[in-house]
Design an enzyme around this catalytic site. Sequence first.
Site, PDB file in Angstrom:
ATOM      1  N   GLY A 418       0.840  -1.198   0.000  1.00  0.00           N
ATOM      2  CA  GLY A 418       0.000   0.000   0.000  1.00  0.00           C
ATOM      3  C   GLY A 418       0.867   1.236   0.000  1.00  0.00           C
ATOM      4  N   GLY A 421      -0.277   9.268   0.036  1.00  0.00           N
ATOM      5  CA  GLY A 421       0.352  10.562   0.267  1.00  0.00           C
ATOM      6  C   GLY A 421       1.008  10.668   1.623  1.00  0.00           C
ATOM      7  N   GLY A 423       2.319   7.906   3.434  1.00  0.00           N
ATOM      8  CA  GLY A 423       3.336   6.924   3.746  1.00  0.00           C
ATOM      9  C   GLY A 423       3.123   5.623   3.014  1.00  0.00           C
ATOM     10  N   LYS A 439       3.651  -0.224   9.028  1.00  0.00           N
ATOM     11  CA  LYS A 439       3.293   1.101   8.522  1.00  0.00           C
ATOM     12  C   LYS A 439       4.462   2.060   8.725  1.00  0.00           C
ATOM     13  CE  LYS A 439       0.263   3.539  10.765  1.00  0.00           C
ATOM     14  NZ  LYS A 439      -1.036   3.991  11.291  1.00  0.00           N
ATOM     15  N   ASP A 535     -13.723   7.787  15.589  1.00  0.00           N
ATOM     16  CA  ASP A 535     -13.570   7.851  14.133  1.00  0.00           C
ATOM     17  C   ASP A 535     -14.059   6.548  13.502  1.00  0.00           C
ATOM     18  OD1 ASP A 535     -12.989   9.076  11.739  1.00  0.00           O
ATOM     19  OD2 ASP A 535     -10.875   8.514  11.758  1.00  0.00           O
TER      20      ASP A 535
END
Length: 742
Positions: A418, A421, A423, A439, A535
Amino acid sequence: MSLAKMIVLGLFFFQLLNIRSLGAACLSNCSTIDIKDPFGTDSSCARLGFELTCNQSFQPPKLFLGNTSIEVLDISYSGSTALVRSKVVSTIQSSYNDSWSGFPTNGPYSISITQNKFVAVGCGTLAQLSSLQQPQQVISACASICVDQTSTSTDGSCTGIGCCKSSIPTSLTSFEFQLTSLNQMSLSGKNYSNKAFIAQETWLNTNVQAMESQYTNVTDDNSVVVPVLLDWKIDNLSCAKANRKSDYACSSNSVCVDYNNSTGYQCKCLDGYDGNPYMKDGCQDIIECNQPNKYPCDGTCVNSQGSYTCICQNGKRSSNCTTSNGKELIPLAGVLIIVGVGIFVCLLSLPIAIIMLMYKLKARRLRKLKEKFFKQNRGFLLEQLISSNKDIAERMKIFNLEELEKATNNFDQTRIVGRGGHGTVYKGILSDQRVVAIKKSKIKLQREIDEFINEVVILSQINHRNVVKLYGCCLETEVPLLVYEFISNGALSNHLHANFSRSLPWQDRMRIALETARALAYLHTAASISVFHRDIKTANILLDDSLTAKLSDFGASRSVPINQTGITTVIQGTYGYVDPEYYYTGRLTEKSDVYSFGVILVELLTREMPVSQGRFPDGGNLAANFMMVMQDNRLFEILDPQVVEEGRKSEIKAISALAEACLNLKGEERPTMKQVEMELENLLGLRKRSKKRSGHLSTPQRLVENDGILRITSIEGSSSSSEYMTRQFSLEEEFLVESFPR
């Protein structure tokens, strides 16, 4: 008496008055502290900025910097330092800010970065130190936590249990303190308070146990005098420029040393001399022969200016003496041979030595850089969190960079699963053969590091099959790396909003909704601490190979004590999912997550984005349009055709009514997530019982891989929903929407 004699006598008394006045103003000491150049108690006897005040109202008198309230405890002229009383910040509040800016403006003083530590004492407190000039830039931080509910006492090590310390990387003259509660119950009653201060490291090492015992259960900040060491320097000139000026401060037998990139200078006595380098003839010769323990001599010691000579006695040789009766101990020819062999060996080994030196310097720089990033990313705070809880230590760890480089073949491009913008996400295989997603973010902001800490703290305390597992993190890079379990089928939003006519089967959508509701109900009521996610959205619901839901992204989440129903906080979330009541009041409750879950139910029913033109001619908010359609009894006009085809009318209406209840504008009238979970379990239970009674069980299905793409296929081999693909989506949203930039 003649006029001439009267004039002479008047001048005599006037001169005597001046002498007495000068003597009263320019004190040579205050209590036990000697006052010498460049300091003075009056501008007539002190360099600019070095004025001191001896307050005689105290018994014994106390010395202060200029006209400030900063008490001077000692002055070192040879070291160009001053020991002063530090400010102690104390509070019983959950969040508290205070500052220390009492130093003279543009003065010569700054807090030594090598001789002091930032210290916090308390139970469950995060202490942060920042510059008043840049209050948003945290320069030091540490966390002091409690490990049980019986005592906050420690062994005096100040390593995080009841007391913590951290370095000060920047030399400043004014600071802001911030104390934040970590939601640990106060163990010492209502008189307990959290404290933070800057202290001299040598004092701290010998007094920390006494300081802890007095600071743990009292609110009197003056109970212990905490010293802090200040550096002081002359003017703002470099040595090269200052040496040409008439007020050059360094005396004979001293040397000038540039301070902090030539923003001032200090004076040091030459080797062999000691004393005050700022006074005339202040650097006096050291009589080395009177100090045999410090300056050993096995022969006859002869003192000289700035040095000494040790002459060996007859027939004796020693490393501490040189000659005997004027004769060389080693013949000249032997000396020449030794020197020649030494030069030859040096020439042969010089290239190897240079290569080894460069390698060591490079390794040392890399190690220092890793240590810097580890401190910057609050590594000590996370180490304390993990070490203080056995369950957390078993579930997660702090990885070193070498482990993750090996797991990803040094972050090889072929391991990228993946990219976006913010990372990149890499697929890695750890040494224990676990497949993980790592990540690696591009951007570094203080808010992102704070969210990273928040996500690690919350996920470390959660263990649920429908919450994504955090295996650990790496803090040795500029931006922390997060290591998660590898979730192969991407985010729910990718499945719902892909450009295919068919998506997830209706029964899978109901099950995913139930699994998500279970995770949220666990966070709200069953976890050791209540967690409000803040969220909730389909991009944060990940699906594994069996399409099991995994709730992710806890960067914006907030932990709340069990006995609290809500907290007031800065608005954060994703437009289209944010609870309107939370948006307008700023008060976050568990019902805020319920509203967001209601939006997800509508997405599952309609396959519409939360904010898009879609099927609504007026465009705008999906939730608002759904509520209008429900009021007009036009529900089936906006449903996904696949839902109408596969679902039963009764269960579609039931889930729509549940979504409508979750989207109620009044939070108090919405159901709890536990009630939502029970309602969805009842609906799925009715569907299963109905199929058993009718004798029509759904055809067993499995995931079959074809050309790298997973398709849902029946056991008999017939394709179901042939256009629906599950592993075609990037993992970019799966991880990059988490605790870092949102």
